[in-house]
Design a protein around this motif. Structure first.
Motif, PDB file in Angstrom:
ATOM      1  N   TYR A  40       3.538  69.326  87.895  1.00  0.00           N
ATOM      2  CA  TYR A  40       2.748  70.213  88.737  1.00  0.00           C
ATOM      3  C   TYR A  40       3.585  71.365  89.290  1.00  0.00           C
ATOM      4  O   TYR A  40       3.130  72.512  89.316  1.00  0.00           O
ATOM      5  N   GLY A  41       4.804  71.087  89.700  1.00  0.00           N
ATOM      6  CA  GLY A  41       5.672  72.129  90.244  1.00  0.00           C
ATOM      7  C   GLY A  41       5.970  73.213  89.219  1.00  0.00           C
ATOM      8  O   GLY A  41       5.985  74.413  89.538  1.00  0.00           O
ATOM      9  N   TRP A  42       6.207  72.811  87.987  1.00  0.00           N
ATOM     10  CA  TRP A  42       6.478  73.773  86.923  1.00  0.00           C
ATOM     11  C   TRP A  42       5.268  74.680  86.715  1.00  0.00           C
ATOM     12  O   TRP A  42       5.408  75.891  86.581  1.00  0.00           O
ATOM     13  N   ALA A  44       2.904  75.279  88.923  1.00  0.00           N
ATOM     14  CA  ALA A  44       2.714  76.075  90.146  1.00  0.00           C
ATOM     15  C   ALA A  44       3.654  77.276  90.168  1.00  0.00           C
ATOM     16  O   ALA A  44       3.259  78.376  90.587  1.00  0.00           O
ATOM     17  N   ASP A  45       4.895  77.084  89.715  1.00  0.00           N
ATOM     18  CA  ASP A  45       5.859  78.192  89.688  1.00  0.00           C
ATOM     19  C   ASP A  45       5.397  79.323  88.772  1.00  0.00           C
ATOM     20  O   ASP A  45       5.718  80.480  89.005  1.00  0.00           O
ATOM     21  N   ARG A  46       4.671  78.997  87.754  1.00  0.00           N
ATOM     22  CA  ARG A  46       4.242  80.004  86.779  1.00  0.00           C
ATOM     23  C   ARG A  46       2.789  80.449  86.981  1.00  0.00           C
ATOM     24  O   ARG A  46       2.257  81.215  86.190  1.00  0.00           O
ATOM     25  N   GLY A  47       2.136  79.907  87.992  1.00  0.00           N
ATOM     26  CA  GLY A  47       0.754  80.301  88.278  1.00  0.00           C
ATOM     27  C   GLY A  47      -0.261  79.699  87.325  1.00  0.00           C
ATOM     28  O   GLY A  47      -1.314  80.283  87.083  1.00  0.00           O
ATOM     29  N   HIS A  48       0.071  78.532  86.764  1.00  0.00           N
ATOM     30  CA  HIS A  48      -0.824  77.886  85.804  1.00  0.00           C
ATOM     31  C   HIS A  48      -1.313  76.517  86.293  1.00  0.00           C
ATOM     32  O   HIS A  48      -1.480  75.585  85.500  1.00  0.00           O
ATOM     33  N   THR A  49      -1.565  76.378  87.577  1.00  0.00           N
ATOM     34  CA  THR A  49      -2.018  75.071  88.072  1.00  0.00           C
ATOM     35  C   THR A  49      -3.391  74.696  87.533  1.00  0.00           C
ATOM     36  O   THR A  49      -3.734  73.511  87.506  1.00  0.00           O
TER      37      THR A  49
END
Length: 111
Positions: A40-42, A44-49
């Motif tokens: 999820y963090g990965w 979220a960092d890229r704006g792909h949640t």
């Protein structure tokens, strides 16, 4: 220009294990959600949640689909059972109308 119309009848719909197929698809969506959750963090960092939440939405819609296809399957089975009973009753009535059925045939042979 002339409107296009089909020259043949549509084929019968394919009936298969619809309930099992929808259950399998729902499980697959849920497994995809669980597989992506640790990352999820990965995402979220890229704006792909939305990549994480899409399989969860698919699993939720699959639950609705399971409810729907189980009800459809039960209704088809009820309809088939009613048609079978109706056909059996119609066959008995026709048999009686044609000469009394199997009992009359036995009586003729024994006489």
């Amino acid at each position: 220009m002339e409107k296009w119309t089909p020259k043949h009848e549509a084929p019968e719909p394919l009936e298969g294990p619809v309930v099992a197929t929808v259950i399998g698809g729902t499980i697959l969506w849920f497994v995809l959600f669980l597989a992506q959750l640790p990352f999820y963090g990965w995402f979220a960092d890229r704006g792909h949640t939305w990549w994480v939440w899409t399989p969860l939405a698919g699993a939720g819609l699959g639950l609705i689909g399971i409810w729907y296809v189980r009800g459809r399957d039960a209704a088809l089975k009820r309809h088939a059972a009613r048609a079978e009973v109706k056909d059996a009753a119609g066959a008995e009535a026709a048999d009686r109308a044609l000469g009394g059925g199997a009992q009359a045939g036995r009586a003729d042979r024994t006489a």
